[in-house]
Design a protein around this motif. Sequence first.
Motif, PDB file in Angstrom:
ATOM      1  N   GLU A 140       0.845  -1.193   0.000  1.00 56.11           N
ATOM      2  CA  GLU A 140       0.000   0.000   0.000  1.00 56.11           C
ATOM      3  C   GLU A 140       0.881   1.244   0.000  1.00 56.11           C
ATOM      4  OE1 GLU A 140      -3.858   1.474  -0.096  1.00 56.11           O
ATOM      5  OE2 GLU A 140      -3.498  -0.597   0.486  1.00 56.11           O
ATOM      6  N   ARG A 158       2.300   2.374  -9.949  1.00 59.82           N
ATOM      7  CA  ARG A 158       1.326   1.366 -10.381  1.00 59.82           C
ATOM      8  C   ARG A 158       1.974   0.241 -11.176  1.00 59.82           C
ATOM      9  NH1 ARG A 158      -4.656   1.297 -10.567  1.00 59.82           N
ATOM     10  NH2 ARG A 158      -4.577   1.596 -12.822  1.00 59.82           N
ATOM     11  N   THR A 165      -2.769   5.346  -3.910  1.00 64.54           N
ATOM     12  CA  THR A 165      -3.754   6.408  -3.698  1.00 64.54           C
ATOM     13  C   THR A 165      -3.034   7.760  -3.692  1.00 64.54           C
ATOM     14  OG1 THR A 165      -5.134   4.955  -2.332  1.00 64.54           O
ATOM     15  CG2 THR A 165      -5.538   7.330  -2.170  1.00 64.54           C
ATOM     16  N   TYR A 167      -3.079  11.526  -2.403  1.00 58.88           N
ATOM     17  CA  TYR A 167      -3.634  12.367  -1.334  1.00 58.88           C
ATOM     18  C   TYR A 167      -3.300  13.833  -1.639  1.00 58.88           C
ATOM     19  CZ  TYR A 167      -4.283   8.056   1.332  1.00 58.88           C
ATOM     20  OH  TYR A 167      -4.680   6.802   1.745  1.00 58.88           O
ATOM     21  N   ILE A 181      -6.679   6.162 -10.967  1.00 52.15           N
ATOM     22  CA  ILE A 181      -6.059   6.077  -9.643  1.00 52.15           C
ATOM     23  C   ILE A 181      -6.948   6.746  -8.591  1.00 52.15           C
ATOM     24  CG2 ILE A 181      -4.026   6.708  -8.277  1.00 52.15           C
ATOM     25  CD1 ILE A 181      -2.441   6.643 -10.934  1.00 52.15           C
ATOM     26  N   ALA A 182      -7.074   6.105  -7.439  1.00 54.18           N
ATOM     27  CA  ALA A 182      -7.890   6.645  -6.347  1.00 54.18           C
ATOM     28  C   ALA A 182      -7.297   7.960  -5.828  1.00 54.18           C
ATOM     29  CB  ALA A 182      -7.969   5.627  -5.215  1.00 54.18           C
ATOM     30  N   VAL A 183      -8.176   8.897  -5.488  1.00 50.61           N
ATOM     31  CA  VAL A 183      -7.756  10.208  -4.991  1.00 50.61           C
ATOM     32  C   VAL A 183      -8.501  10.517  -3.696  1.00 50.61           C
ATOM     33  CG1 VAL A 183      -7.661  12.691  -5.451  1.00 50.61           C
ATOM     34  CG2 VAL A 183      -7.289  11.064  -7.322  1.00 50.61           C
ATOM     35  N   ASN A 184      -7.751  10.931  -2.678  1.00 52.94           N
ATOM     36  CA  ASN A 184      -8.320  11.339  -1.401  1.00 52.94           C
ATOM     37  C   ASN A 184      -8.025  12.827  -1.214  1.00 52.94           C
ATOM     38  OD1 ASN A 184      -8.616  11.936   1.444  1.00 52.94           O
ATOM     39  ND2 ASN A 184      -8.552   9.745   1.861  1.00 52.94           N
ATOM     40  N   TYR A 219      -5.430   6.119   7.546  1.00 53.06           N
ATOM     41  CA  TYR A 219      -5.340   5.384   6.286  1.00 53.06           C
ATOM     42  C   TYR A 219      -3.963   4.720   6.223  1.00 53.06           C
ATOM     43  CZ  TYR A 219      -9.586   7.698   4.676  1.00 53.06           C
ATOM     44  OH  TYR A 219     -10.878   8.125   4.551  1.00 53.06           O
TER      45      TYR A 219
END
Length: 306
Positions: A140, A158, A165, A167, A181-184, A219
Amino acid sequence: MKDVIIIGAGPAGISAALYTARSNLNPIVINNGIGALAKAEKIENYYGLEGPISGEELYERGLVQAKTLGVRIIEAQVLGIKGFDTFTVQTTAGDFDAVSVILATGSRRAAPSIPGIREFEGKGVSYCAVCDAFFYRNREVAVLGNSDFALHEAEELRNVTPAVTIYTDGKEPEFSREHPIAVNTMKIQAIEGDDLVSGLRMESDVHAQGIGDAEASFYPADGIFVALGTAGSTEIARQMGAELTDKGNIKVNSEMETTIPGLFAAGDCTGGLLQVSKAVYEGSMAGISAGKYVRHKNDKQNRQYY
């Protein structure tokens, strides 16, 4: 393939462009904005000025001077550089190949004031995805940033792990293209861990907006890659494996060449006196040295054909 690509259009970059252009080379300047000159309200201690001028005016004069000489200036953000014998400069406007590259984008940006980020440097906090991605295979990882530079670093990661993720630390994403891609977008409260990084403590959206108190959320992350803003000279040099000084500046010799043949650096990114006059000198020297390098390399290749 171009002879020289110059990254940065401040005093160092434009001076390098002038000297390479007048040496009958075909330089390209990649420009992503004014940089540190924007903070100079008045410049008086520079040769030839009848009166004070702003940093912005000096910057604009430099661009006009280079364009008058036929230098091509491309407005784009540099994402990274690949190669060793020759170079491929990756930008938001596409990829460009060159025999030599001059880094002239100014000094290293300060690390973000997130609690824990300095304490965990080298213990899970990294500034180079290309350098350290291998250590996080199938683990992660988090990328800090909200621009195309952060997206580029995330895409590098990746290749070794699907668990990536981005941030943004409360900032709006500024990516120029779609991506999976995940975005926070929550505000980062702190980076936590014991001997090594274990993750990020985030403020809730409610708390971040100042509406009221809310419990922070944790997280998990095994690695955290800092990619805020755009890739500066130091970040690019580190990615490529060029040696840095103890103070984090790019190490160069008297010819302004880094520890990678064909890669040169000039201006604030090499440390020392942060003045226009010093940047102009180093840019000029880097341009002259890059020209010598290109001609020597071309002559060597030509001799191989005879």
